[in-house]
Write a protein that holds these residues in place. Structure first.
Motif: not given
Length: 101
Positions: A15-20, A24-25, A50-51, A83-84
């Motif tokens: 769906a394009g609703a994620m950053l990997a 990018p996160c 860090r994340l 993953l975000l």
């Protein structure tokens, strides 16, 4: 793949609703685009720290679960440490699937 959480991660990616990926996160968290951060259990200590620190400072819920290989396979990539989720509805459904809502 039987795990509903991992299956829904794949749907979220399509769906394009994620950053990997770690960087990018981090950028997504810093710009306020994140609704849920998923960090692999076997991510390095520096990466995870860090994340999770960025998620905490931006009030983004997080889950530390699955291996990098499992997360990567779920989203059709090689190993992924982070993953975000950038869609609020999908993030809510993922939280329901892990019992955090």
């Amino acid at each position: 793949m039987q795990d509903k959480f991992l299956q829904f991660l794949g749907l979220t990616r399509r769906a394009g609703a994620m950053l990997a990926g770690e960087y990018p996160c981090l950028q997504g968290l810093r710009s306020g685009k994140g609704y849920l951060l998923v960090v692999a259990e076997d991510a390095s200590a520096n990466t995870a720290d860090r994340l999770l620190q960025a998620a905490g400072s931006h009030q983004c819920p997080w889950i530390r679960r699955y291996s990098k290989g499992e997360l990567g396979m779920a989203v059709g990539n090689s190993q992924r440490a982070a993953l975000l989720i950038t869609d609020e509805g999908m993030a809510g459904r993922l939280l329901e699937l892990v019992g955090r809502v």
